[in-house]
Design an enzyme around this catalytic site. Structure first.
Site, PDB file in Angstrom:
ATOM      1  N   HIS A  78      53.324 -45.487 -54.955  1.00  0.00           N
ATOM      2  CA  HIS A  78      53.126 -46.962 -54.564  1.00  0.00           C
ATOM      3  C   HIS A  78      53.002 -47.218 -53.255  1.00  0.00           C
ATOM      4  O   HIS A  78      52.273 -47.945 -52.945  1.00  0.00           O
ATOM      5  CB  HIS A  78      53.016 -48.563 -55.520  1.00  0.00           C
ATOM      6  CG  HIS A  78      54.417 -49.032 -55.379  1.00  0.00           C
ATOM      7  ND1 HIS A  78      55.263 -48.655 -56.347  1.00  0.00           N
ATOM      8  CD2 HIS A  78      54.839 -49.861 -53.932  1.00  0.00           C
ATOM      9  CE1 HIS A  78      56.953 -49.019 -55.569  1.00  0.00           C
ATOM     10  NE2 HIS A  78      55.944 -49.779 -54.139  1.00  0.00           N
ATOM     11  N   ASP A 108      55.461 -43.804 -61.283  1.00  0.00           N
ATOM     12  CA  ASP A 108      55.137 -44.571 -59.622  1.00  0.00           C
ATOM     13  C   ASP A 108      56.224 -43.058 -58.062  1.00  0.00           C
ATOM     14  O   ASP A 108      56.780 -43.249 -57.923  1.00  0.00           O
ATOM     15  CB  ASP A 108      56.004 -45.472 -59.276  1.00  0.00           C
ATOM     16  CG  ASP A 108      56.114 -46.271 -58.039  1.00  0.00           C
ATOM     17  OD1 ASP A 108      55.176 -45.556 -57.593  1.00  0.00           O
ATOM     18  OD2 ASP A 108      56.942 -47.474 -58.098  1.00  0.00           O
ATOM     19  N   SER A 195      60.913 -49.244 -51.271  1.00  0.00           N
ATOM     20  CA  SER A 195      60.112 -48.451 -52.494  1.00  0.00           C
ATOM     21  C   SER A 195      60.490 -47.652 -51.493  1.00  0.00           C
ATOM     22  O   SER A 195      60.227 -46.990 -50.543  1.00  0.00           O
ATOM     23  CB  SER A 195      59.411 -49.251 -52.540  1.00  0.00           C
ATOM     24  OG  SER A 195      59.321 -50.069 -53.318  1.00  0.00           O
ATOM     25  N   LEU A 255      60.266 -41.833 -81.542  1.00  0.00           N
ATOM     26  CA  LEU A 255      61.914 -41.910 -81.206  1.00  0.00           C
ATOM     27  C   LEU A 255      62.229 -43.153 -81.189  1.00  0.00           C
ATOM     28  O   LEU A 255      61.199 -44.253 -80.794  1.00  0.00           O
ATOM     29  CB  LEU A 255      62.063 -41.194 -79.232  1.00  0.00           C
ATOM     30  CG  LEU A 255      61.759 -40.324 -79.692  1.00  0.00           C
ATOM     31  CD1 LEU A 255      62.344 -39.787 -78.173  1.00  0.00           C
ATOM     32  CD2 LEU A 255      62.353 -39.184 -80.412  1.00  0.00           C
TER      33      LEU A 255
END
Length: 452
Positions: A78, A108, A195, A255
């Site tokens: 992003h 991401d 980020s 799972l």
């Protein structure tokens, strides 16, 4: 002679000093969307012209981590997703233009390379500092970690915290991007600009890529999240193989978690002809070991699977029937992401008006919390105030329209078309499965409204 008593000093310098050199600041720019174009406008008896606006630029900042000697940078997808230009600044002041070599939106993550030219060739001499990769599945709650990044444009900011949780699956509404893998939660402070930065353990290893916060104030409140470093491995494989996209390991089963205090991973369903089925794994098996490593929970198991090479064999130990241990040899497959088939119904003549419908697949079923083996058409969402509100509910499985069995969206469209096109009042019967119960709706549909 008297001697002074030395007090022990706590410091993280042995980790910080080599680590922050490998964390970079990323500055991006790209064209901003602007639909306000010029043209001629009329207002009563007056008319005037507005000129076209000059294209606006969107600028953003983020962080990244050098993971190889040649300067390969890992960051969040992003951070660079909307960028036309990318500039990377190292801790030592070197500055490079960069370009994207691999994108992995599901995790991401993205990989960047510095653009080499005749003018900046000398800046490549001597290589680059790098952070060694650790493993997110080896993190434990309470471990001390450091977050390093370009917090609010303050390059090389280091914050300290602990691992708060391992294996957080976050609602995508809480995050800036869609992330489909379990995350590491940390109390280390992460802010805008962080980020893509590093989450580092006390061994100086990269255990995560800082990606998001959950906040009620717009700032950090101690709820930060990182993508485990395990998921960097498929990105590096794509770089080495010259591919733009990531190939993800796949074992072919869904799972679930076991109740406390049981250890292992419960196998809910096994995909027909998938790697797990071919290895002899069956539903209700409990996976207790991968190779020589014991499995404690499903989230760590998923991180461990991400490290496996597609096409290679791995050993699984499963507990069957609660007591019997069975060894299975599983050949790791490749995850094929199927494009979801979605239908949004807005026609007021349609008795399903206001619903968002999807064609069931393992991916969609997993997102909705349904059995992976289910097929057919499912209600994903019902809009407030619509025809469907109060009748249909999310997760309803549409089985039949009148006497026509529904197996796909194409079947549904074909079955409902005569009702929609009818010019006279019509009655239609729609049968749905809601959990273990089958419900039949007998609906009267009137003629289309006249338009004035």
């Amino acid at each position: 002679l008297p001697c002074e008593r030395m007090e022990p000093t706590l410091s993280y310098r042995h980790v910080v000093q080599p680590s922050y050199q490998a964390v970079v600041s990323i500055y991006t720019s790209g064209k901003a969307k602007d639909d306000r174009r010029g043209g001629k406008f009329n207002f009563g008896p007056f008319s005037f012209e507005m000129p076209d606006r000059a294209p606006q630029k969107r600028q953003a900042l983020g962080s990244g981590v050098i993971v190889r000697d040649d300067g390969l940078v890992i960051t969040n997808n992003h951070v660079i997703a909307m960028a036309d230009e990318i500039k990377v600044v190292l801790a030592d002041g070197r500055t490079f233009d960069a370009h994207v070599v691999v994108k992995d939106p599901d995790c991401d993550l993205a990989a960047l390379r510095f653009t080499k030219t005749d003018k900046n060739a000398k800046l490549f001499e001597g290589g680059f500092p790098k952070l060694p990769l650790g493993r997110g599945d080896e993190c434990e709650v309470g471990d001390v970690v450091l977050a390093i990044g370009n917090n609010l444009g303050l390059q090389g900011t280091v914050t300290q915290g602990i691992i708060s949780a391992v294996g957080r699956f976050m609602d995508n509404k809480s995050l800036t991007s869609k992330i489909s893998v379990p995350l590491i939660q940390t109390s280390a402070s992460i802010n805008p600009g962080s980020s893509g930065g590093a989450l580092v353990n006390m061994k100086g290893n990269l255990v995560g890529i800082n990606t998001a916060i959950v906040t009620t104030s717009g700032g950090n409140i101690g709820l930060a999240f990182a993508v485990p470093a395990n998921y960097i491995i498929p990105v590096l494989d794509a770089v080495d193989q010259g591919r733009k996209t990531v190939r993800r390991p796949y074992i072919g089963c869904t799972l679930g978690k076991l109740p406390y205090p049981d250890k292992g991973v419960l196998v809910h369903n096994v995909m027909k002809n998938g790697p797990a089925a071919k290895a002899g794994v069956v539903a209700k098996d409990v996976i207790v070991a991968l190779g020589d490593r014991a499995i404690s929970d499903s989230d760590r198991f998923l991180m461990m699977i991400s490290l496996q090479k597609i096409g290679e064999n791995v050993r699984l130990k499963v507990r069957r029937g609660g007591t019997k241990d069975v060894e299975c040899t599983l050949r790791v497959g490749e995850w094929k992401k199927n494009k979801e088939k979605i239908l949004v119904i807005k026609d007021e003549r349609n008795p399903l008006e206001g619903t968002t419908l999807g064609e069931m697949s393992p991916t969609l079923n997993s997102r909705l919390g349904l059995d992976a083996a289910m097929s057919g058409v499912v209600v994903i969402k019902v809009s407030p105030g619509s025809t469907a509100e109060g009748l249909f509910q999310p997760k309803d499985n549409i089985l039949q329209v009148d006497d026509k069995k529904i197996s796909s969206i194409a079947d549904l469209v074909k079955a409902i078309e005569p009702v929609v096109k009818s010019t006279t009042p019509t009655v239609v019967n729609i049968r749905v499965a809601r959990g273990e119960v089958v419900i039949e709706f007998r609906l009267s549909v009137g003629p289309p409204r006249s338009k004035l």
